[in-house]
Scaffold this motif. Structure first.
Motif, PDB file in Angstrom:
ATOM      1  N   TRP A 510       0.852  -1.191   0.000  1.00 50.03           N
ATOM      2  CA  TRP A 510       0.000   0.000   0.000  1.00 50.03           C
ATOM      3  C   TRP A 510       0.887   1.240   0.000  1.00 50.03           C
ATOM      4  O   TRP A 510       1.801   1.372   0.811  1.00 50.03           O
ATOM      5  N   ILE A 511       0.618   2.146  -0.922  1.00 47.26           N
ATOM      6  CA  ILE A 511       1.405   3.374  -1.024  1.00 47.26           C
ATOM      7  C   ILE A 511       0.471   4.573  -1.139  1.00 47.26           C
ATOM      8  O   ILE A 511      -0.464   4.568  -1.952  1.00 47.26           O
ATOM      9  N   GLY A 531      -1.056   8.088 -16.962  1.00 45.73           N
ATOM     10  CA  GLY A 531      -1.674   6.984 -17.687  1.00 45.73           C
ATOM     11  C   GLY A 531      -1.046   5.632 -17.409  1.00 45.73           C
ATOM     12  O   GLY A 531      -1.508   4.622 -17.956  1.00 45.73           O
ATOM     13  N   LYS A 532       0.006   5.605 -16.594  1.00 44.90           N
ATOM     14  CA  LYS A 532       0.715   4.344 -16.331  1.00 44.90           C
ATOM     15  C   LYS A 532       0.660   3.938 -14.867  1.00 44.90           C
ATOM     16  O   LYS A 532       0.446   2.768 -14.553  1.00 44.90           O
ATOM     17  N   LEU A 533       0.871   4.892 -13.984  1.00 46.07           N
ATOM     18  CA  LEU A 533       0.894   4.590 -12.554  1.00 46.07           C
ATOM     19  C   LEU A 533      -0.512   4.217 -12.098  1.00 46.07           C
ATOM     20  O   LEU A 533      -1.477   4.947 -12.350  1.00 46.07           O
ATOM     21  N   ARG A 534      -0.624   3.067 -11.398  1.00 47.92           N
ATOM     22  CA  ARG A 534      -1.945   2.591 -11.010  1.00 47.92           C
ATOM     23  C   ARG A 534      -1.905   1.996  -9.609  1.00 47.92           C
ATOM     24  O   ARG A 534      -0.934   1.338  -9.211  1.00 47.92           O
ATOM     25  N   VAL A 535      -2.975   2.243  -8.859  1.00 44.68           N
ATOM     26  CA  VAL A 535      -3.150   1.612  -7.546  1.00 44.68           C
ATOM     27  C   VAL A 535      -4.544   1.011  -7.481  1.00 44.68           C
ATOM     28  O   VAL A 535      -5.442   1.386  -8.244  1.00 44.68           O
ATOM     29  N   GLU A 536      -4.690   0.075  -6.548  1.00 42.26           N
ATOM     30  CA  GLU A 536      -6.000  -0.505  -6.291  1.00 42.26           C
ATOM     31  C   GLU A 536      -6.418  -0.134  -4.879  1.00 42.26           C
ATOM     32  O   GLU A 536      -5.679  -0.355  -3.919  1.00 42.26           O
ATOM     33  N   THR A 537      -7.589   0.421  -4.731  1.00 40.59           N
ATOM     34  CA  THR A 537      -8.069   0.858  -3.420  1.00 40.59           C
ATOM     35  C   THR A 537      -8.517  -0.338  -2.590  1.00 40.59           C
ATOM     36  O   THR A 537      -8.651  -1.463  -3.092  1.00 40.59           O
ATOM     37  N   ALA A 538      -8.818  -0.091  -1.315  1.00 43.58           N
ATOM     38  CA  ALA A 538      -9.217  -1.158  -0.406  1.00 43.58           C
ATOM     39  C   ALA A 538     -10.510  -1.829  -0.856  1.00 43.58           C
ATOM     40  O   ALA A 538     -10.734  -3.011  -0.568  1.00 43.58           O
ATOM     41  N   MET A 553      -4.113   8.969  -5.293  1.00 49.63           N
ATOM     42  CA  MET A 553      -3.256   7.809  -5.556  1.00 49.63           C
ATOM     43  C   MET A 553      -2.840   7.135  -4.247  1.00 49.63           C
ATOM     44  O   MET A 553      -1.695   7.179  -3.806  1.00 49.63           O
ATOM     45  N   LYS A 554      -3.808   6.488  -3.647  1.00 49.86           N
ATOM     46  CA  LYS A 554      -3.603   5.756  -2.402  1.00 49.86           C
ATOM     47  C   LYS A 554      -4.156   4.349  -2.592  1.00 49.86           C
ATOM     48  O   LYS A 554      -5.358   4.191  -2.865  1.00 49.86           O
ATOM     49  N   GLY A 555      -3.311   3.362  -2.458  1.00 50.73           N
ATOM     50  CA  GLY A 555      -3.796   1.997  -2.607  1.00 50.73           C
ATOM     51  C   GLY A 555      -2.657   1.027  -2.808  1.00 50.73           C
ATOM     52  O   GLY A 555      -1.469   1.372  -2.677  1.00 50.73           O
ATOM     53  N   TYR A 556      -2.999  -0.200  -3.127  1.00 50.08           N
ATOM     54  CA  TYR A 556      -1.984  -1.220  -3.387  1.00 50.08           C
ATOM     55  C   TYR A 556      -1.346  -0.954  -4.743  1.00 50.08           C
ATOM     56  O   TYR A 556      -2.038  -0.780  -5.746  1.00 50.08           O
ATOM     57  N   PHE A 557      -0.036  -0.921  -4.759  1.00 43.48           N
ATOM     58  CA  PHE A 557       0.708  -0.709  -6.001  1.00 43.48           C
ATOM     59  C   PHE A 557       0.413  -1.881  -6.932  1.00 43.48           C
ATOM     60  O   PHE A 557       0.715  -3.038  -6.617  1.00 43.48           O
TER      61      PHE A 557
END
Length: 606
Positions: A510-511, A531-538, A553-557
């Protein structure tokens, strides 16, 4: 024909296609000539060839095959890519190689000749015979683990022995019986000290013997369902490790990171054997260069691996009494997890690991990372020369406690709290580095039979005690030569790598980018990451950086490129646990009137 025959069977060294017929000259070395074998010193020189192959360490130069840090195919690691797949088709050629079996058999044959001629003392004969039989046993174990049944040779096979060269597979159980005999001879006869930590001794051999026997015990129990043979193997493993423990020579006196970053492990009581490097001898490696925080990495520890770490109160994160154990960001992970987490990974997230944000610094000294502009020259390219502890006491005691626990499941023994104190809890009491203490790292509470964690993620087919022993191995041996993939195979648990059912295999930590990596959201980096950096939320939603949504941009890398591997379970004609014989290899046998049986579970028709 002769050249092709030997190539196919792998009884000789791998040869180049441009050389003259290898059967017209000595197949390995002039040391096959009887005139070479005149003293124990000559035997020692001959045996030297085994060491860099069987004790790879960090490898040499850019060569990292089988080296620590190069193990990325397991449920511990995610790749920024489609994940590596299991083989699904039969290859054209079989890639087995009997070179080291032949070399060991030559050594055995020549030692017998030397003893008969009086060129070696009985004591030296027994020592070197133990070394030769040990390497033969180890290589047969490697081949059996890969292929199952294989041809077995306990003597040097000549070019005239065509029927032997073309014989079909021998039974795995019989081969491993011979392996145990060789290992026992080695344990009984190899010296307790033969020149420090760079040469084999009784206790190094006993530790590896415990690994070999435990591995086979697991295969017999979980794959072949032969509990009686499994008991024999586990008992041998426990007894071999017990010899090392009873010696009183080894203990846990060095903090985790120093085991891998030191230049000299001579005084380390946990290290039974090291592979040393020397720039003056032009023997260096490149492994630390991939831990220097400068190099970009396309693979890293995944969320599934992170979640496997025990908390410092001895409980799993789901029911730990510590604060924020369900928050998988680096500050909380460093403060709440077993000290090996901080010893393995950089204490801050970094885009230098483009797969998971979790950067391994396990194989480089702490002081090597204290740089402003770029690492020192010795931590770049192939200039690294820190030593590698190729055999550690941690393996000894973990082999021992696992074998004892397996025997308990088979009704052949019990595990006590004293056993846990001598193994898992002794490891947990390793000294902590000053830097680790400053970051809030604490020793992990001991494991007792009364306090085995209630892990809701436990595989229900695995007893709770064994589950915790396996967890300890996973925390301890990340990307080491004691590879996780081999553990999964011997436990018959390759389903743990199924990315369709375990999505945490594809994610990182998580970042909160705006707080932890704000530099990735501004300037040139922002343009590169748009367009490239992505995270997945809780709650499972994906957020892709668009140049202006940095605060979200808060979530699992979770890079978009991290894609699942192909399905590999229950495919007809495919056995992911054992390697197949090549189509052309089997045809070569058949064309000459011989049969080479295909590996069980693989289809001949592929």
């Amino acid at each position: 024909m002769k050249k092709k025959l030997i190539y196919t069977l792998g009884l000789m060294a791998i040869m180049s296609t441009g050389c003259s017929d290898i059967l017209d000259r000595p197949s390995l070395t002039e040391a096959e000539d009887a005139t070479y074998w005149t003293s124990a010193e000559k035997v020692a020189l001959y045996a030297n060839d085994f060491y860099p192959v069987f004790f790879t360490g960090y490898g040499t130069g850019w060569s990292v095959g089988g080296a620590a840090g190069n193990f990325t195919f397991s449920d511990d690691v995610v790749l920024k890519s489609t994940q590596s797949n299991f083989g699904r088709t039969v290859p054209n050629e079989t890639d087995w190689n009997y070179k080291w079996i032949r070399k060991a058999n030559i050594m055995i044959e020549k030692l017998d000749m030397m003893l008969e001629k009086g060129d070696i003392s009985e004591k030296d004969y027994n020592h070197w015979m133990g070394i030769a039989k040990f390497f033969r046993a180890w290589e047969y174990s490697n081949l059996v683990t890969k292929y199952g049944d294989i041809p077995y040779y306990d003597h040097v096979v000549t070019n005239a022995d065509v029927d032997e060269l073309f014989k079909d597979r021998d039974n795995r159980d019989d081969i491993m019986g011979h392996v145990l005999e060789d290992l026992q001879f080695a344990i009984d006869n190899v010296k307790t000290d033969d020149g420090g930590k760079t040469r084999l001794n009784k206790y190094i051999i006993a530790t590896i013997a415990s690994r070999i026997a435990m591995t086979e015990g697991s295969w017999q129990k979980y794959y072949y369902h032969n509990d009686e043979l499994a008991k024999k193997m586990f008992q041998f493993a426990a007894d071999a490790a017990q010899e090392v423990i009873d010696s009183g020579k080894y203990s846990f006196d060095t903090d985790f990171r120093n085991l891998f970053g030191s230049f000299d492990l001579k005084g380390c009581k946990e290290c039974l054997m090291e592979r040393k490097y020397s720039p003056s001898l032009s023997v260096t490696h490149c492994r630390a260069s991939y831990c220097n925080l400068s190099e970009s990495l396309a693979n890293g520890g995944n969320l599934d691996y992170v979640k496997s770490f025990i908390c410092t109160d001895g409980k799993v994160w789901q029911n730990s009494e510590l604060e924020n154990t369900d928050q998988f960001n680096m500050p909380n992970l460093v403060a709440t997890r077993d000290s090996r987490f901080e010893g393995t990974f950089h204490y801050k997230p970094t885009q230098k690991n483009i797969a998971s944000g979790l950067y391994s610094v396990k194989f480089i000294p702490r002081e090597a990372l204290k740089w402003d502009e770029k690492p020192a020259e010795i931590w770049m390219s192939t200039n690294n020369y820190n030593s590698y502890p190729v055999i550690r006491y941690a393996e000894t005691v973990l082999n021992w406690i696992e074998s004892k626990a397996e025997l308990q499941t088979l009704g052949a023994g019990t595990v006590s709290n004293e056993d846990l104190n001598a193994s898992i809890n002794a490891i947990r009491k390793r000294p902590l580095a000053k830097e680790a203490k400053e970051r809030g790292v604490k020793m992990t509470a001991p494991l007792t039979l009364e306090s085995i964690p209630n892990d809701p993620a436990r595989d229900p087919s695995v007893p709770a005690l064994l589950w915790e022993i396996r967890r300890e191995r996973r925390m301890e041996f990340f990307q080491e030569n004691i590879s996780r993939i081999n553990d999964l195979k011997r436990w018959h648990k390759l389903e743990y790598m199924d990315t369709d059912t375990k999505e945490d295999l594809l994610k990182g930590i998580w970042i909160d980018f705006s707080e932890e990596l704000p530099e990735e959201l501004t300037g040139k980096a922002a343009e590169k990451n748009k367009g490239k950096l992505r995270v997945e939320t809780a709650d499972g939603k994906f957020i892709v950086f668009n140049g202006s949504n940095g605060s979200e941009m808060k979530g699992y890398f979770y890079p978009k490129e991290n894609l699942p591997r192909l399905p590999y379970l229950n495919l007809p004609g495919v056995n992911i646990y054992l390697s197949p014989m090549g189509v052309n290899t089997m045809k070569f046998y058949a064309d000459r009137g011989y049969t080479l049986t295909q590996t069980e579970g693989w289809s001949d028709a592929q």
